[in-house]
Design a protein around this motif. Structure first.
Motif, PDB file in Angstrom:
ATOM      1  N   ARG A  59      -5.459   6.574  -0.007  1.00  0.00           N
ATOM      2  CA  ARG A  59      -4.828   5.262   0.214  1.00  0.00           C
ATOM      3  C   ARG A  59      -4.928   4.455  -1.065  1.00  0.00           C
ATOM      4  NH1 ARG A  59      -7.526   6.337   4.797  1.00  0.00           N
ATOM      5  NH2 ARG A  59      -6.192   6.611   6.616  1.00  0.00           N
ATOM      6  N   MET A  60      -3.791   3.983  -1.544  1.00  0.00           N
ATOM      7  CA  MET A  60      -3.783   3.235  -2.811  1.00  0.00           C
ATOM      8  C   MET A  60      -3.083   1.903  -2.611  1.00  0.00           C
ATOM      9  SD  MET A  60      -2.690   6.404  -5.232  1.00  0.00           S
ATOM     10  CE  MET A  60      -1.382   6.780  -4.099  1.00  0.00           C
ATOM     11  N   GLY A  80      -8.047   1.492 -13.565  1.00  0.00           N
ATOM     12  CA  GLY A  80      -8.024   0.621 -14.749  1.00  0.00           C
ATOM     13  C   GLY A  80      -6.823  -0.319 -14.754  1.00  0.00           C
ATOM     14  N   HIS A  81      -5.740   0.063 -14.100  1.00  0.00           N
ATOM     15  CA  HIS A  81      -4.552  -0.812 -14.046  1.00  0.00           C
ATOM     16  C   HIS A  81      -4.640  -1.797 -12.886  1.00  0.00           C
ATOM     17  CE1 HIS A  81      -2.815   1.559 -17.142  1.00  0.00           C
ATOM     18  NE2 HIS A  81      -2.645   2.627 -16.408  1.00  0.00           N
ATOM     19  N   GLY A  82      -5.645  -1.648 -12.024  1.00  0.00           N
ATOM     20  CA  GLY A  82      -5.796  -2.591 -10.913  1.00  0.00           C
ATOM     21  C   GLY A  82      -5.568  -1.976  -9.546  1.00  0.00           C
ATOM     22  N   THR A  83      -5.474  -0.656  -9.463  1.00  0.00           N
ATOM     23  CA  THR A  83      -5.243  -0.006  -8.164  1.00  0.00           C
ATOM     24  C   THR A  83      -6.557   0.123  -7.398  1.00  0.00           C
ATOM     25  OG1 THR A  83      -3.472   1.280  -9.175  1.00  0.00           O
ATOM     26  CG2 THR A  83      -4.283   2.060  -7.043  1.00  0.00           C
ATOM     27  N   GLU A  84      -6.511  -0.311  -6.129  1.00  0.00           N
ATOM     28  CA  GLU A  84      -7.662  -0.060  -5.244  1.00  0.00           C
ATOM     29  C   GLU A  84      -7.395   1.281  -4.576  1.00  0.00           C
ATOM     30  OE1 GLU A  84      -7.000  -3.373  -2.693  1.00  0.00           O
ATOM     31  OE2 GLU A  84      -7.165  -4.747  -4.408  1.00  0.00           O
ATOM     32  N   ILE A  85      -8.366   2.185  -4.645  1.00  0.00           N
ATOM     33  CA  ILE A  85      -8.164   3.529  -4.097  1.00  0.00           C
ATOM     34  C   ILE A  85      -9.239   3.821  -3.070  1.00  0.00           C
ATOM     35  CG2 ILE A  85      -8.004   6.001  -4.624  1.00  0.00           C
ATOM     36  CD1 ILE A  85      -6.949   5.307  -7.309  1.00  0.00           C
ATOM     37  N   ASP A  86      -8.791   4.232  -1.882  1.00  0.00           N
ATOM     38  CA  ASP A  86      -9.736   4.530  -0.821  1.00  0.00           C
ATOM     39  C   ASP A  86      -9.753   6.038  -0.578  1.00  0.00           C
ATOM     40  OD1 ASP A  86     -11.258   4.719   1.418  1.00  0.00           O
ATOM     41  OD2 ASP A  86      -9.708   3.983   2.780  1.00  0.00           O
ATOM     42  N   ALA A  87     -10.640   6.697  -1.212  1.00  0.00           N
ATOM     43  CA  ALA A  87     -10.876   8.136  -1.017  1.00  0.00           C
ATOM     44  C   ALA A  87     -12.016   8.484  -1.933  1.00  0.00           C
ATOM     45  CB  ALA A  87      -9.646   8.948  -1.354  1.00  0.00           C
ATOM     46  N   SER A  88     -13.172   7.981  -1.593  1.00  0.00           N
ATOM     47  CA  SER A  88     -14.283   8.042  -2.536  1.00  0.00           C
ATOM     48  C   SER A  88     -14.645   9.463  -2.925  1.00  0.00           C
ATOM     49  CB  SER A  88     -15.496   7.332  -1.957  1.00  0.00           C
ATOM     50  OG  SER A  88     -15.744   7.840  -0.671  1.00  0.00           O
ATOM     51  N   PRO A 137       0.811  -1.230   0.000  1.00  0.00           N
ATOM     52  CA  PRO A 137       0.000   0.000   0.000  1.00  0.00           C
ATOM     53  C   PRO A 137       0.841   1.277   0.000  1.00  0.00           C
ATOM     54  CG  PRO A 137      -0.758  -1.540   1.687  1.00  0.00           C
ATOM     55  CD  PRO A 137       0.547  -2.073   1.182  1.00  0.00           C
ATOM     56  N   VAL A 138       0.332   2.282  -0.675  1.00  0.00           N
ATOM     57  CA  VAL A 138       0.959   3.619  -0.710  1.00  0.00           C
ATOM     58  C   VAL A 138      -0.097   4.616  -0.231  1.00  0.00           C
ATOM     59  CG1 VAL A 138       1.833   5.445  -2.227  1.00  0.00           C
ATOM     60  CG2 VAL A 138       2.551   3.071  -2.593  1.00  0.00           C
ATOM     61  N   THR A 139       0.249   5.397   0.778  1.00  0.00           N
ATOM     62  CA  THR A 139      -0.703   6.374   1.309  1.00  0.00           C
ATOM     63  C   THR A 139      -0.136   7.779   1.158  1.00  0.00           C
ATOM     64  OG1 THR A 139      -1.555   4.792   2.903  1.00  0.00           O
ATOM     65  CG2 THR A 139      -1.933   7.115   3.408  1.00  0.00           C
ATOM     66  N   LEU A 140      -0.947   8.675   0.602  1.00  0.00           N
ATOM     67  CA  LEU A 140      -0.527  10.077   0.474  1.00  0.00           C
ATOM     68  C   LEU A 140      -1.364  10.917   1.420  1.00  0.00           C
ATOM     69  CD1 LEU A 140      -0.254  10.510  -3.406  1.00  0.00           C
ATOM     70  CD2 LEU A 140       1.566   9.941  -1.767  1.00  0.00           C
ATOM     71  N   THR A 141      -0.702  11.769   2.191  1.00  0.00           N
ATOM     72  CA  THR A 141      -1.434  12.731   3.008  1.00  0.00           C
ATOM     73  C   THR A 141      -1.255  14.121   2.393  1.00  0.00           C
ATOM     74  OG1 THR A 141       0.447  13.065   4.483  1.00  0.00           O
ATOM     75  CG2 THR A 141      -1.111  11.362   5.115  1.00  0.00           C
ATOM     76  N   GLY A 165       5.940  -0.452   0.557  1.00  0.00           N
ATOM     77  CA  GLY A 165       4.909   0.574   0.742  1.00  0.00           C
ATOM     78  C   GLY A 165       5.435   1.791   1.487  1.00  0.00           C
ATOM     79  N   VAL A 166       4.618   2.837   1.515  1.00  0.00           N
ATOM     80  CA  VAL A 166       5.075   4.099   2.108  1.00  0.00           C
ATOM     81  C   VAL A 166       3.876   4.946   2.506  1.00  0.00           C
ATOM     82  CG1 VAL A 166       5.119   5.444  -0.055  1.00  0.00           C
ATOM     83  CG2 VAL A 166       6.783   5.970   1.732  1.00  0.00           C
ATOM     84  N   GLU A 167       4.092   5.829   3.487  1.00  0.00           N
ATOM     85  CA  GLU A 167       3.131   6.909   3.728  1.00  0.00           C
ATOM     86  C   GLU A 167       3.901   8.199   3.517  1.00  0.00           C
ATOM     87  OE1 GLU A 167       0.522   6.769   7.120  1.00  0.00           O
ATOM     88  OE2 GLU A 167       0.576   8.959   7.278  1.00  0.00           O
TER      89      GLU A 167
END
Ligand code: UD1
Length: 431
Positions: free
Chosen positions: A81-82, A59-67, A38-42, A237-239
């Motif tokens: 959150r990706m 489209g490439h398969g990334t799950e993104i949590d920030a609706s 996971p990669v998280t950007l603040t 992964g990273v934040e």
């Protein structure tokens, strides 16, 4: 269609929060393609461009949590959150890439992680032809085969996509922010050492490199034009916190200058403003760094005409050319502006002339003769930064300015009307 209505003549005072940088957040989102963790950007800005790139990554398969990201309403989340456990498709389709040119940034990471990529050519753009030859030249130097098929860049690594990219020496004939970012990302997972000469030094490139280093990449030369990247087998992964937006900060600094005001640009970094600081100072607006951000105060009754030439960082940014032109329209004396980065980036000029500005354009040079007053008028925003310049002109014009076609604005400025009205501007969104 939505428009922004500005009633000019208010002096701006107070504090404006500067959002996370769009141009840093976009490449930082793409790093998710380089890792299965996971990669998280603040501090991620809530903008349409972020939403567009989210769709590309999805489209490439990334799950993104920030609706709510991409709503452009200010209701979005600053945390993105990706997670891309695997690449499900290596194709970035025309329908999405054509909406935002920065989508081309997926090319290098897809190629580095999977050995293949099919990315639509972005196509023309309002501020010039904006080719991608430097991106392709670098990937070819790293061993990729590249074909152009049906408007798509089809790229694969040696042995029909089964081998890794190989480190290479890349000498950019021209400074390109996007090509530097694309190739740095690709080089992190390549075999061996990549050296880049004449690389872009923009703060957004440095922010990307810092994030990659925290994921395990080996990069040196940050903030210089000579980057050295030693490829590693995997990135974890990273934040990461996105840097604040120097172009948004610069736009508000000009807003202080043009209204004779005094603002604190919260979270702003003076050193990221580059040559804008000297230009503003010469024009009569002084910027200083405080702990909380940048203090900007207009020290002259009217700005002084000041010449400006756009250049790669740390030179004067092309993304602040339209805004400084608005300031120069009401200066004492004449200012000569020279745009060296993009052709056709003076589309705000006819609109400013409709507001009473006195400007002549000859190729890349614009001569702005200061006038005593601008007058409010209905105007059309032609691109992102041009939209901001028309709002700035509206802040000082006599009467009402109505800026139409503001979808450009929403691509890159987060709640600009709310931020400006909080410091005294009479501005609202209608429709
Ligand atoms: C980025 C910024 C954009 C800014 C620009 C210049 C993002 C998302 N966008 O755009 O806001 O205006 O930097 O600071 O970060 N060029 C080529 N061949 C290439 C690539 C570029 O000739 O392969 C040319 C371009 O046409 C332009 C110049 O190089 O004349 C600079 O472009 P570049 O730095 O690549 O801009 P972008 O990365 O697209």
């Amino acid at each position: 269609m939505a428009e922004i209505v500005v009633e000019g003549g208010q002096r701006l005072t107070g504090e404006i929060p500067v959002s996370g940088a769009k141009n840093a957040a976009l490449p930082l989102m793409v790093v998710t393609l380089l890792s299965s963790d996971p990669v998280t950007l603040t501090n991620c800005p809530d903008l349409h461009d972020i939403g567009t790139l989210s769709n590309v990554l999805h489209g490439h398969g990334t799950e993104i949590d920030a609706s709510r990201i991409g709503a452009g309403s200010g209701a979005g989340l600053p945390v993105l959150r990706m997670h891309t456990p695997e690449i499900k498709s290596v194709r970035a389709p025309y329908e999405l890439v054509s909406q935002m040119r920065a989508s081309i940034l997926v090319l290098g990471p897809l190629l580095a992680r999977t050995g293949r990529a099919e990315v639509s050519l972005p196509g023309g753009c309002a501020i010039g032809s904006r080719p991608v030859d430097l991106h392709l030249m670098g990937l070819e130097a790293m061993g990729a085969s590249i074909e152009l098929r049906d408007g798509y860049v089809v790229a694969y690594t040696p042995q029909d996509g089964k081998s890794r990219l190989k480190g290479a020496k890349i000498n950019f004939p021209k400074v390109s922010v996007g090509a530097t970012e694309n190739l740095v990302m690709a080089a992190t997972l390549a075999e061996g050492r990549t050296e880049m000469f004449n690389a872009a030094q923009e703060p957004e490139v440095v922010d990307l490199c810092k994030c990659l280093i925290n994921m395990g990449a080996q990069i040196s030369g940050l903030g210089t034009s000579h980057l050295i990247i030693d490829g590693v087998d995997r990135l974890h992964g990273v934040e990461h916190q996105v840097i604040s937006d120097r172009i948004e900060a610069g736009t508000f600094a000009v807003a202080a200058g043009i209204t004779g005001g005094e603002l604190i640009l919260k979270n702003g970094h003076l050193e990221h403003l580059g040559a804008l600081v000297a230009v503003l100072e010469a024009s009569g607006t002084v910027c200083t760094q405080l702990d909380s951000g940048i203090h900007v105060v207009s020290a002259a009754p009217r700005p002084n005409g000041t010449n400006v030439t756009t250049e790669p960082y740390p030179g004067y940014p092309t993304d602040l050319q339209a805004q400084i032109m608005s300031l120069m329209t009401i200066a004492t004396g004449t200012a000569v502006l020279t745009e060296t980065i993009f052709e056709n980036r003076y589309m705000h000029v006819p609109e400013l002339i409709r507001m009473g500005a006195d400007i002549d354009v000859d190729g890349r040079v614009a001569v702005v003769r200061g006038v005593d007053k601008l007058f409010g008028a209905p105007v059309m925003a032609t691109d992102l930064r041009a939209s901001a310049s028309l709002i700035l002109a509206g802040l000082v014009a006599q009467g009402e300015t109505v800026v139409g076609d503001i979808h450009h604005l929403d691509r890159g400025y987060e709640r600009i009307e709310a931020k400006l009205s909080a410091v005294g501007a009479k501005i609202e969104r209608q429709g």
